[in-house]
Design a protein around this motif. Structure first.
Motif, PDB file in Angstrom:
ATOM      1  N   ASN A 150       0.818  -1.218   0.000  1.00 49.67           N
ATOM      2  CA  ASN A 150       0.000   0.000   0.000  1.00 49.67           C
ATOM      3  C   ASN A 150       0.854   1.271   0.000  1.00 49.67           C
ATOM      4  O   ASN A 150       0.435   2.311  -0.504  1.00 49.67           O
ATOM      5  CB  ASN A 150      -0.927   0.009   1.207  1.00 49.67           C
ATOM      6  CG  ASN A 150      -2.033  -1.016   1.096  1.00 49.67           C
ATOM      7  OD1 ASN A 150      -2.384  -1.445  -0.007  1.00 49.67           O
ATOM      8  ND2 ASN A 150      -2.572  -1.432   2.226  1.00 49.67           N
ATOM      9  N   LEU A 151       2.056   1.181   0.558  1.00 51.32           N
ATOM     10  CA  LEU A 151       2.934   2.347   0.591  1.00 51.32           C
ATOM     11  C   LEU A 151       3.581   2.630  -0.754  1.00 51.32           C
ATOM     12  O   LEU A 151       3.965   3.771  -1.036  1.00 51.32           O
ATOM     13  CB  LEU A 151       4.037   2.138   1.643  1.00 51.32           C
ATOM     14  CG  LEU A 151       3.577   1.916   3.088  1.00 51.32           C
ATOM     15  CD1 LEU A 151       4.786   1.707   3.983  1.00 51.32           C
ATOM     16  CD2 LEU A 151       2.729   3.071   3.578  1.00 51.32           C
ATOM     17  N   PHE A 152       3.710   1.598  -1.585  1.00 52.74           N
ATOM     18  CA  PHE A 152       4.417   1.761  -2.855  1.00 52.74           C
ATOM     19  C   PHE A 152       3.512   1.522  -4.061  1.00 52.74           C
ATOM     20  O   PHE A 152       3.995   1.329  -5.169  1.00 52.74           O
ATOM     21  CB  PHE A 152       5.616   0.808  -2.906  1.00 52.74           C
ATOM     22  CG  PHE A 152       6.675   1.137  -1.900  1.00 52.74           C
ATOM     23  CD1 PHE A 152       7.662   2.065  -2.179  1.00 52.74           C
ATOM     24  CD2 PHE A 152       6.670   0.533  -0.648  1.00 52.74           C
ATOM     25  CE1 PHE A 152       8.643   2.370  -1.244  1.00 52.74           C
ATOM     26  CE2 PHE A 152       7.641   0.834   0.292  1.00 52.74           C
ATOM     27  CZ  PHE A 152       8.630   1.760  -0.001  1.00 52.74           C
ATOM     28  N   VAL A 153       2.213   1.518  -3.850  1.00 53.65           N
ATOM     29  CA  VAL A 153       1.288   1.284  -4.950  1.00 53.65           C
ATOM     30  C   VAL A 153       1.310   2.472  -5.903  1.00 53.65           C
ATOM     31  O   VAL A 153       1.471   3.631  -5.498  1.00 53.65           O
ATOM     32  CB  VAL A 153      -0.148   1.051  -4.417  1.00 53.65           C
ATOM     33  CG1 VAL A 153      -0.709   2.320  -3.800  1.00 53.65           C
ATOM     34  CG2 VAL A 153      -1.057   0.547  -5.521  1.00 53.65           C
ATOM     35  N   ASP A 154       1.150   2.169  -7.182  1.00 47.82           N
ATOM     36  CA  ASP A 154       1.074   3.217  -8.203  1.00 47.82           C
ATOM     37  C   ASP A 154      -0.275   3.912  -8.071  1.00 47.82           C
ATOM     38  O   ASP A 154      -1.312   3.275  -8.231  1.00 47.82           O
ATOM     39  CB  ASP A 154       1.221   2.585  -9.593  1.00 47.82           C
ATOM     40  CG  ASP A 154       1.256   3.627 -10.703  1.00 47.82           C
ATOM     41  OD1 ASP A 154       0.957   4.799 -10.428  1.00 47.82           O
ATOM     42  OD2 ASP A 154       1.568   3.247 -11.844  1.00 47.82           O
ATOM     43  N   PRO A 155      -0.308   5.204  -7.776  1.00 49.13           N
ATOM     44  CA  PRO A 155      -1.601   5.874  -7.591  1.00 49.13           C
ATOM     45  C   PRO A 155      -2.471   5.844  -8.836  1.00 49.13           C
ATOM     46  O   PRO A 155      -3.690   5.950  -8.742  1.00 49.13           O
ATOM     47  CB  PRO A 155      -1.205   7.316  -7.225  1.00 49.13           C
ATOM     48  CG  PRO A 155       0.197   7.473  -7.725  1.00 49.13           C
ATOM     49  CD  PRO A 155       0.824   6.123  -7.614  1.00 49.13           C
ATOM     50  N   ASP A 156      -1.859   5.666 -10.011  1.00 49.29           N
ATOM     51  CA  ASP A 156      -2.641   5.568 -11.239  1.00 49.29           C
ATOM     52  C   ASP A 156      -3.171   4.163 -11.469  1.00 49.29           C
ATOM     53  O   ASP A 156      -4.020   3.948 -12.326  1.00 49.29           O
ATOM     54  CB  ASP A 156      -1.792   5.989 -12.444  1.00 49.29           C
ATOM     55  CG  ASP A 156      -1.386   7.453 -12.365  1.00 49.29           C
ATOM     56  OD1 ASP A 156      -2.186   8.249 -11.827  1.00 49.29           O
ATOM     57  OD2 ASP A 156      -0.272   7.783 -12.819  1.00 49.29           O
ATOM     58  N   ARG A 157      -2.639   3.185 -10.722  1.00 50.98           N
ATOM     59  CA  ARG A 157      -3.081   1.795 -10.841  1.00 50.98           C
ATOM     60  C   ARG A 157      -3.362   1.230  -9.447  1.00 50.98           C
ATOM     61  O   ARG A 157      -2.700   0.306  -8.996  1.00 50.98           O
ATOM     62  CB  ARG A 157      -1.996   0.943 -11.508  1.00 50.98           C
ATOM     63  CG  ARG A 157      -1.519   1.491 -12.835  1.00 50.98           C
ATOM     64  CD  ARG A 157      -2.466   1.125 -13.940  1.00 50.98           C
ATOM     65  NE  ARG A 157      -1.902   1.467 -15.235  1.00 50.98           N
ATOM     66  CZ  ARG A 157      -2.592   1.512 -16.347  1.00 50.98           C
ATOM     67  NH1 ARG A 157      -3.889   1.251 -16.309  1.00 50.98           N
ATOM     68  NH2 ARG A 157      -2.025   1.824 -17.491  1.00 50.98           N
ATOM     69  N   PRO A 158      -4.336   1.769  -8.729  1.00 48.71           N
ATOM     70  CA  PRO A 158      -4.504   1.365  -7.341  1.00 48.71           C
ATOM     71  C   PRO A 158      -5.172   0.015  -7.151  1.00 48.71           C
ATOM     72  O   PRO A 158      -5.191  -0.506  -6.056  1.00 48.71           O
ATOM     73  CB  PRO A 158      -5.396   2.480  -6.782  1.00 48.71           C
ATOM     74  CG  PRO A 158      -6.189   2.938  -7.961  1.00 48.71           C
ATOM     75  CD  PRO A 158      -5.281   2.799  -9.147  1.00 48.71           C
ATOM     76  N   PHE A 159      -5.718  -0.571  -8.229  1.00 47.12           N
ATOM     77  CA  PHE A 159      -6.493  -1.796  -8.065  1.00 47.12           C
ATOM     78  C   PHE A 159      -6.002  -2.881  -9.004  1.00 47.12           C
ATOM     79  O   PHE A 159      -5.645  -2.617 -10.155  1.00 47.12           O
ATOM     80  CB  PHE A 159      -7.977  -1.517  -8.344  1.00 47.12           C
ATOM     81  CG  PHE A 159      -8.833  -2.755  -8.320  1.00 47.12           C
ATOM     82  CD1 PHE A 159      -9.307  -3.253  -7.124  1.00 47.12           C
ATOM     83  CD2 PHE A 159      -9.146  -3.423  -9.497  1.00 47.12           C
ATOM     84  CE1 PHE A 159     -10.086  -4.406  -7.102  1.00 47.12           C
ATOM     85  CE2 PHE A 159      -9.916  -4.568  -9.480  1.00 47.12           C
ATOM     86  CZ  PHE A 159     -10.387  -5.052  -8.279  1.00 47.12           C
ATOM     87  N   VAL A 160      -5.981  -4.098  -8.525  1.00 44.23           N
ATOM     88  CA  VAL A 160      -5.784  -5.263  -9.385  1.00 44.23           C
ATOM     89  C   VAL A 160      -6.822  -6.306  -8.991  1.00 44.23           C
ATOM     90  O   VAL A 160      -7.162  -6.450  -7.817  1.00 44.23           O
ATOM     91  CB  VAL A 160      -4.366  -5.864  -9.269  1.00 44.23           C
ATOM     92  CG1 VAL A 160      -3.333  -4.942  -9.855  1.00 44.23           C
ATOM     93  CG2 VAL A 160      -4.039  -6.234  -7.835  1.00 44.23           C
ATOM     94  N   GLY A 161      -7.334  -7.016  -9.977  1.00 39.80           N
ATOM     95  CA  GLY A 161      -8.344  -8.021  -9.706  1.00 39.80           C
ATOM     96  C   GLY A 161      -7.748  -9.310  -9.184  1.00 39.80           C
ATOM     97  O   GLY A 161      -6.533  -9.525  -9.213  1.00 39.80           O
TER      98      GLY A 161
END
Length: 466
Positions: free
Chosen positions: A197-208
């Motif tokens: 969560n600290l290094f997630v890409d803000p433009d890609r916050p979700f993966v299925g």
């Protein structure tokens, strides 16, 4: 990281909206209360109770694993320094370092807590993530963090493992630039997801959630299971789903769903650098409002030598745009198949009750358990059970030898499956009250936590004998 001593006054509240489905999700992976799986078996097939979630045995301490919606992606190539006080924390981080999601990250554990971290930072460059443990009282923790902050870069991410569950301490740590504050007990997957969560890409916050289906040998019906499972997820569990057919030579997704597609997954795999969201959306075929298909080529005119990285790129591109993705994997063993299975959130091994399935299925399960110690073990589907005059390994013996209880057992129903295949339908469309259909609905419920209503025949259909 800041050394200011501001104090937050407001509570931290978050509101989440499910933008992918129409119904409220049920927590956990427990089977729904109105599940009809137990009623679908008759005397011809030995019923097997759905097992409770089993703990994974490793050479390190075992920690429980909670479930959540969505899937997991690997961490980026970051450096992590852990300064621990308790041996339990070191053991836990050792388990984390061997997790599939941590393959690109480098982790080093050093004893001594915050004091050791401060001494280390005085002489060494700051890592991407600094994780420190302190069993001291709240005020002492703040003093130590203030001292540490003087030697850290401003862009470093800091996680504190403390002994006091204190909201005021949490707020003051956040005010000083601490990214996360955790209090034991916790488990490896919680730590990994907190780091992610600290290094997630803000433009890609979700993966299925990625569900991989593979057969233990050829001809066991793994594609049929994958296709019907994708349908059950979309139409009966009512979650948006994409089915990806990765059998580039002999995939049957287009046939089974009665689709004529001019563009297939091969178009994406042959040019993975162009497989952005817009291209993926254009290549997908729409089976229903909730189910999209990535079909395989219908001919063998072209022999394709696809790099392993292309499969990873395309799968990740699809996964970013749908809450559930079912992968129909070919019966083969290659580096990209192995990587895909290890990277999946759920793995389903399809077997028949025979010796070849037992041997190959056990090889699959043993290897995947070792490479995925913090994930659910592979789920076993026993297909085509009860073929007349065919010697079969009894279900109990099969389960004991392979090391996993079957999640579902599908009876041998050639007329049902043959009719569905010839009509380009799923078995739920052909006979929603059949034992096989209800078994796959049960599997969809287990994977999503959503209740699937038991189908009932209408009076009109009863009068027609359907």
């Amino acid at each position: 990281m800041s050394n200011e001593k501001a104090l937050f006054e407001d509570d931290f509240d978050s509101d989440f909206e499910d933008v992918f489905a129409e119904e409220t999700s049920v927590d956990g992976l427990a089977a729904p209360a109105n599940d009809a799986f137990g009623a679908m078996m008759d005397d011809d097939v030995e019923p097997v109770a759905v097992p409770e979630q089993k703990q994974v045995v490793t050479d390190q301490p075992v920690f429980s694993m909670p479930d959540r919606n969505g899937g997991d992606v690997p961490l980026p190539a970051i450096s992590i320094k852990v300064f621990y006080e308790r041996e339990e924390t070191r053991d836990l981080m050792d388990v984390c370092s061997r997790d599939r999601r941590m393959g690109r990250a480098t982790l080093e554990s050093i004893p001594g807590g915050i004091a050791a971290a401060t001494a280390y930072m005085q002489q060494n460059p700051t890592p991407n993530l600094l994780m420190v443990e302190s069993s001291a009282a709240a005020q002492q923790v703040l003093v130590e963090i203030d001292g540490l902050a003087e030697h850290c870069d401003e862009n470093v991410q800091v996680m504190v493992v403390g002994a006091v569950n204190d909201i005021k301490l949490y707020r003051q740590l956040v005010a000083r630039g601490v990214s996360e504050y955790l209090v034991p007990p916790f488990d490896p997957i919680q730590i990994i997801r907190s780091i992610s969560n600290l290094f997630v890409d803000p433009d890609r916050p979700f993966v299925g959630k990625q569900i991989a289906v593979i057969g233990a040998k050829g001809g066991v019906g793994s594609s049929t299971i994958a296709h019907n499972l994708a349908w059950a997820l979309a139409e009966n569990a009512r979650v948006n789903t994409t089915l990806v057919d990765l059998d580039l030579s002999f995939g049957t997704t287009a046939l089974d769903f009665n689709q004529e597609t001019t563009q297939t997954i091969a178009d994406a795999l042959l040019a993975p650098e162009r497989a952005d969201d817009a291209v993926i959306e254009r290549l997908l075929a729409k089976a229903t409002d909730r189910l999209s298909l990535f079909t395989a080529p219908a001919t063998i005119n072209q022999i394709m030598d696809i790099p392993d990285e292309a499969f990873t790129t395309v799968i990740e591109s699809v996964r970013r745009n749908v809450p559930y993705m079912v992968l129909d994997l070919p019966h083969t063993w290659s580096r990209w198949v192995q990587r895909t299975l290890v990277a999946s959130d759920e793995v389903i091994i399809v077997c028949q009750p025979d010796l070849a399935s037992l041997r190959n299925g056990k090889n699959f399960i043993d290897q995947l358990k070792g490479q995925r110690p913090n994930d659910n073990p592979p789920r076993l589907v026993l297909n085509m059970s009860g073929v007349p005059k065919r010697p079969e390994i009894p279900v109990k013996d099969f389960a004991a030898a392979i090391g996993v209880e079957p999640e579902i057992i599908l009876p041998f129903e050639p007329e049902l499956f043959g009719t569905a295949a010839n009509n380009g339908q799923m078995i739920s469309e052909t006979d929603a009250t059949s034992r096989a259909s209800m078994a796959i609905d049960h599997l969809a419920s287990v994977l999503t936590g959503r209740a699937v209503a038991q189908p009932t025949k209408s009076l009109f259909k009863k009068l027609l004998g359907k």
